[in-house]
Design a protein around this motif. Structure first.
Motif, PDB file in Angstrom:
ATOM      1  N   SER A  69      42.876  37.681  57.496  1.00  0.00           N
ATOM      2  CA  SER A  69      42.481  38.833  56.670  1.00  0.00           C
ATOM      3  C   SER A  69      41.869  38.408  55.339  1.00  0.00           C
ATOM      4  N   ARG A  70      42.110  37.172  54.919  1.00  0.00           N
ATOM      5  CA  ARG A  70      41.583  36.711  53.635  1.00  0.00           C
ATOM      6  C   ARG A  70      40.242  35.984  53.778  1.00  0.00           C
ATOM      7  N   GLN A  71      39.755  35.838  55.004  1.00  0.00           N
ATOM      8  CA  GLN A  71      38.487  35.146  55.219  1.00  0.00           C
ATOM      9  C   GLN A  71      37.329  35.971  54.643  1.00  0.00           C
ATOM     10  N   GLU A  72      36.396  35.280  54.076  1.00  0.00           N
ATOM     11  CA  GLU A  72      35.274  35.947  53.399  1.00  0.00           C
ATOM     12  C   GLU A  72      34.458  36.781  54.379  1.00  0.00           C
ATOM     13  N   SER A  73      34.257  36.267  55.616  1.00  0.00           N
ATOM     14  CA  SER A  73      33.465  37.025  56.587  1.00  0.00           C
ATOM     15  C   SER A  73      34.150  38.326  56.977  1.00  0.00           C
ATOM     16  N   VAL A  74      35.503  38.333  57.040  1.00  0.00           N
ATOM     17  CA  VAL A  74      36.247  39.545  57.384  1.00  0.00           C
ATOM     18  C   VAL A  74      36.148  40.561  56.267  1.00  0.00           C
ATOM     19  N   VAL A  75      36.331  40.101  55.014  1.00  0.00           N
ATOM     20  CA  VAL A  75      36.297  41.025  53.871  1.00  0.00           C
ATOM     21  C   VAL A  75      34.900  41.610  53.713  1.00  0.00           C
ATOM     22  N   ARG A  76      33.859  40.768  53.847  1.00  0.00           N
ATOM     23  CA  ARG A  76      32.498  41.264  53.674  1.00  0.00           C
ATOM     24  C   ARG A  76      32.128  42.300  54.729  1.00  0.00           C
ATOM     25  N   ALA A  77      32.647  42.121  55.948  1.00  0.00           N
ATOM     26  CA  ALA A  77      32.330  43.086  57.009  1.00  0.00           C
ATOM     27  C   ALA A  77      32.855  44.476  56.695  1.00  0.00           C
ATOM     28  N   LEU A  78      33.916  44.543  55.872  1.00  0.00           N
ATOM     29  CA  LEU A  78      34.519  45.844  55.549  1.00  0.00           C
ATOM     30  C   LEU A  78      33.999  46.401  54.237  1.00  0.00           C
ATOM     31  N   GLU A  79      33.341  45.568  53.390  1.00  0.00           N
ATOM     32  CA  GLU A  79      32.804  46.059  52.119  1.00  0.00           C
ATOM     33  C   GLU A  79      31.344  46.465  52.286  1.00  0.00           C
ATOM     34  N   GLU A  80      30.932  47.371  51.460  1.00  0.00           N
ATOM     35  CA  GLU A  80      29.539  47.805  51.498  1.00  0.00           C
ATOM     36  C   GLU A  80      28.670  46.706  50.863  1.00  0.00           C
ATOM     37  N   GLY A  81      27.691  46.255  51.580  1.00  0.00           N
ATOM     38  CA  GLY A  81      26.829  45.182  51.070  1.00  0.00           C
ATOM     39  C   GLY A  81      25.377  45.388  51.447  1.00  0.00           C
ATOM     40  N   ASP A  82      24.537  44.394  51.122  1.00  0.00           N
ATOM     41  CA  ASP A  82      23.111  44.512  51.383  1.00  0.00           C
ATOM     42  C   ASP A  82      22.773  44.218  52.838  1.00  0.00           C
ATOM     43  N   THR A  83      23.630  43.402  53.498  1.00  0.00           N
ATOM     44  CA  THR A  83      23.324  43.016  54.891  1.00  0.00           C
ATOM     45  C   THR A  83      24.510  43.358  55.782  1.00  0.00           C
ATOM     46  N   PRO A  84      24.769  44.646  56.052  1.00  0.00           N
ATOM     47  CA  PRO A  84      25.941  45.010  56.848  1.00  0.00           C
ATOM     48  C   PRO A  84      25.885  44.456  58.269  1.00  0.00           C
ATOM     49  N   GLU A  85      24.701  44.435  58.910  1.00  0.00           N
ATOM     50  CA  GLU A  85      24.623  43.952  60.283  1.00  0.00           C
ATOM     51  C   GLU A  85      24.979  42.471  60.336  1.00  0.00           C
ATOM     52  N   GLU A  86      24.465  41.659  59.383  1.00  0.00           N
ATOM     53  CA  GLU A  86      24.770  40.237  59.344  1.00  0.00           C
ATOM     54  C   GLU A  86      26.249  40.016  59.088  1.00  0.00           C
ATOM     55  N   ASN A  87      26.846  40.831  58.226  1.00  0.00           N
ATOM     56  CA  ASN A  87      28.291  40.713  57.946  1.00  0.00           C
ATOM     57  C   ASN A  87      29.106  40.994  59.198  1.00  0.00           C
ATOM     58  N   LEU A  88      28.727  42.022  59.965  1.00  0.00           N
ATOM     59  CA  LEU A  88      29.452  42.337  61.211  1.00  0.00           C
ATOM     60  C   LEU A  88      29.331  41.202  62.217  1.00  0.00           C
ATOM     61  N   ARG A  89      28.127  40.613  62.315  1.00  0.00           N
ATOM     62  CA  ARG A  89      27.967  39.497  63.258  1.00  0.00           C
ATOM     63  C   ARG A  89      28.811  38.308  62.824  1.00  0.00           C
TER      64      ARG A  89
END
Length: 790
Positions: A69-89
């Motif tokens: 749960s503390r991994q950066e890729s997991v947190v970014r996937a749940l936060e609003e960002g500029d590249t949501p599709e890349e974060n989900l992948r």
């Protein structure tokens, strides 16, 4: 001085035997208790070690998920960002990588704060993305900030019994989602339960907080659920040991609650296998004791023979002589040995002498009473026979009268409830007229693409469903069938089998099988096909409800003449009948439910399982409206059987006319209609409806006011309500109309009226009958038929 035989023989023997048995039982009991206590301690140790092992494993998974749960890729996937599709992948790749290192996860997933799955990793082909799991209790608990091991549930991915391990994902001091993994319960069994080696017939198990066994090393979860409160005792405390019989074997169970899941681990072991060595020692002790007791018995027998048996044998010849009637014989008494036997001999000799005197006196008394007793016995015998016959007749009459009173009370109760239901139905039909008719009027004015069309049709449909329920109430009130016609019950059943209601039942319950046996050359009956079809549907639905899983329903018709009254569920009079029988394989009804099954609103279903509680009451009302009878039987071995008896008619059935297409014909030029109804709302509703249809309409609030208008003006048609409150009712008003204008066309309109009065109005010449509530189309078509009537 008399010698006490108890002190010389019996007392020492009994004391010796009692002491030996007591010593033996004490030793066996002590050894068994010591062995059982050692077994309890060993089971507690094994349970503690196994519980710690499972807890350690669960804690390790919770720690791993917290790190995920503390991994950066997991947190970014749940936060609003500029590249949501890349974060989900990136989140997908991370979950795939972690799941590869944790093969016991059948799926790993990531959800947002609403419980919507946005990323996942699983072997199955079907996707998990966009799956809403926020309704799960463990998801809500995790989103509140807790690490959770869920209860056992059915996986939406694989359909297997699984459990989830979840950890919250936080950012900026708030929970923005969760990360978790699904573990197949079979994997947990393979890791910790199946390898728990015990002696034969022992096992380890896991139980949840609800008292259900969720896993067992011997796959006997279903068997354990039959043993009363076995699982509840395991989950009722933190830890402990108790004994309980399972499959006729006394077992010892040690249990302990887990720390990281709401489960309890238990280890079970049969007492017989563990205590067998001690039992064998006890058996040897018992055999040895029996040998000792046998030796004591032989010694006791020798003493008894010397002191008692030899002297008793000397008494037997004298006793035999007394038995043959020789009361002059006496037993020789040995004065040298005084004891209890000597007292018995002296008492016996004295008894013989007294008996000799009494017999002589008794013989004399017998001779005096012999003649009188013979005469008395003769009269007594005939009196007893007469009393017995009269008692049997009286008992039979009492039983028959009690049964008749119970049947009469049941019928009167149903009639009383039906009368009450009829009054309520009348008022509700008036209310529903507006709910059904006004949407019809609005729909005529609106275009098909109007956003109001759908809600108006929903309002109308709801009103029609309520009207159908009220029709059931009218049947209970014995007011639902205005006209009858010759009809074949076979045709009614065949029409039901072709109907949509039966097809929907087959789709809902594919496990049901309906076997139909229609009797050949079935006689016609006089009735309403619509109400008979609903009766068939209610009986089939009731049979289906009694078999929740699957089963066979038998539906049969037959001719049945009855020559003598039958006292069944109710008294069935002699006559020719057509019988409709529905027989299911469901659970037997309780006697209390069987006596009340035809009462309105009485149902044995659980709350929320559907139904109004009127189905079987409608069956009763329909049968009574057809002058028929009902019989029902419920047995544990054969299921439930309902038989309906309908009187035969000599008239032959006529083919049903084809229903016309639902269209509205335009009225003729200047056609005038008089509305007679005591309800202001009904008058206003019909006035608006007729105006929309193109008629000129006038309303009257009573039969008297309607007659005044008829005398003043001419009307092409009169819409006449049958219940008009104060003054004349509908039938009386119609008679006045016929007296004033015999050619006047009248259409009867009513939501509730006695069948006899409606039938009388139709017999006198009324052009038809429209039942409230009605649709605009139904009213328009009925008016056109009435106006076209010669």
């Amino acid at each position: 001085m008399i010698t006490n035989l108890g002190k010389r023989f019996f007392v020492p023997t009994l004391i010796a035997i009692a002491v030996g048995v007591a010593v033996m039982l004490t030793a066996v009991t002590f050894n068994a208790k010591a062995a059982q206590e050692e077994l309890r301690r060993r089971l507690q140790r094994e349970t503690l070690l196994a519980a710690r092992l499972i807890d350690s494993w669960l804690q390790a998974q919770l720690i791993d998920l917290t790190l995920w749960s503390r991994q950066e890729s997991v947190v970014r996937a749940l936060e609003e960002g500029d590249t949501p599709e890349e974060n989900l992948r990136a989140a997908h790749r991370f979950l795939d990588t972690q799941r590869a290192g944790h093969p016991f996860y059948e799926a790993s997933f990531l959800t947002d704060a609403r419980g919507l799955v946005i990323a996942f990793a699983a072997d199955q082909a079907q996707p998990l993305a966009d799956l809403e799991i926020g309704d799960r209790a463990y998801v809500r608990q995790t989103l509140e900030g807790s690490q959770v091991v869920s209860p056992v549930l059915v996986s939406r991915l694989s359909g297997k019994r699984s459990f989830a391990i979840t950890a919250p994902v936080t950012a900026g001091g708030r929970t923005i989602g969760l990360v978790g993994g699904m573990v197949d319960l079979a994997t947990l069994k393979r890791l910790f339960i199946n390898d728990f080696k015990l002696i034969p017939n022992g096992f380890a198990l896991l139980a949840d907080s609800s008292g259900q066994v969720i896993a067992s090393s011997r796959d006997n979860e279903q068997t354990l659920s039959r043993f009363g409160n076995f699982a509840q005792r395991i989950t009722g405390g933190g830890e402990g040991v108790f004994s309980q019989p399972i499959d006729n074997t006394e077992t010892l169970t040690a249990f302990r609650r887990l720390h990281h899941a709401d489960w309890s681990l238990a280890v079970n072991q049969p007492l017989d296998a563990s205590l067998r060595p001690f039992l064998r020692a006890g058996q040897i002790s018992i055999v040895a004791s029996l040998v000792v007791l046998a030796g004591l018995s032989l010694v006791s027998l020798a003493l008894f023979r010397r002191l008692i048996t030899r002297r008793i044998r000397a008494m037997l010849p004298v006793i035999a002589q007394v038995k043959e009637g020789d009361l002059n014989s006496r037993i020789a008494l040995d004065d040298a040995q005084e004891d209890e036997v000597s007292l018995v001999i002296a008492s016996f000799n004295e008894m013989i002498g007294q008996l000799q005197t009494n017999i002589a006196a008794l013989n004399k008394e017998i001779r005096l009473r012999s003649d009188s007793e013979q005469m008395l016995a003769y009269h007594q015998e005939h009196l007893e026979q007469l009393v017995a016959e009269r008692s049997r007749e009286l008992e039979s009459a009492i039983i028959e009268r009690k049964q008749m009173e119970e049947r009469l009370a049941r019928v009167e109760k149903l009639e009383l409830i039906g009368t009450l239901a009829g009054g309520v139905a009348h008022d509700l039909n008036n209310i529903l007229s507006g709910i059904i008719t006004y949407p019809d009027l609005l729909l005529l004015k609106l275009p098909d693409d109007s956003p109001l069309v759908k809600p108006l049709r929903s309002i109308k449909l709801s009103g029609e469903k309520a009207a159908a329920t009220i029709q059931d109430l009218l049947i209970l009130a014995r007011r639902g069938i205005a006209t009858k016609q010759p009809v074949s019950l076979n045709a009614v059943v065949e029409e039901y089998l072709r109907g949509q209601e039966y097809q929907q039942l087959c789709k809902r319950r594919p496990g049901l099988e309906l076997r139909v046996d229609l009797g050949p050359d079935l006689s016609p009956i006089l009735g309403s096909p619509l109400h008979l079809a609903k009766t068939v549907a209610n009986l089939v639905n009731n049979a289906a409800e009694s078999m929740p899983q699957a089963g066979i329903i038998h539906l049969a018709t037959a001719n049945r003449p009855i020559e003598a009254p039958l006292a069944l569920y109710e008294q069935i009079e002699p006559g020719r009948y057509v019988v409709l029988e529905v027989h299911d394989q469901g659970a037997a009804l309780a006697p209390h439910d069987l006596t009340r099954i035809f009462e309105p609103f009485h149902t044995s279903k659980k709350m929320g399982r559907g139904g109004t509680g009127l189905g079987m009451a409608v069956v009763w009302g329909t049968v009574k409206d057809h002058d028929g009878f009902v019989d029902c039987e419920s047995r544990a071995d054969t299921g439930n059987r309902f038989s309906l008896f309908f009187p035969v008619t000599d008239a032959m059935p006529r083919p049903e006319p084809r229903q016309p297409v639902a269209t509205i014909e335009s009225p003729g030029p200047h056609e005038r209609v008089l509305i007679v109804d005591d309800s202001a709302e009904q008058r206003e509703l019909v006035l608006v409806t007729l105006k929309e249809l193109g008629y000129t309409a006038v309303a009257a609030a009573s039969g008297e006011q309607g007659m005044e208008l008829l005398k003043q003006d001419r009307f092409d048609l009169v819409l006449l309500d049958m219940i008009l409150g104060q003054g004349m009712d509908g039938l009386d008003t119609y008679r006045q109309i016929l007296a004033h204008a015999p050619e006047q066309k009248v259409l009867i309109v009513s939501g509730y009226a006695e069948n006899q009065r409606i039938a009388e109005a139709l017999r006198l010449g009324a052009r038809g009958y429209v039942k409230k509530p009605y649709t605009v189309v139904e009213l328009a078509q009925a008016m056109r038929r009435a106006l076209a009537h010669p």
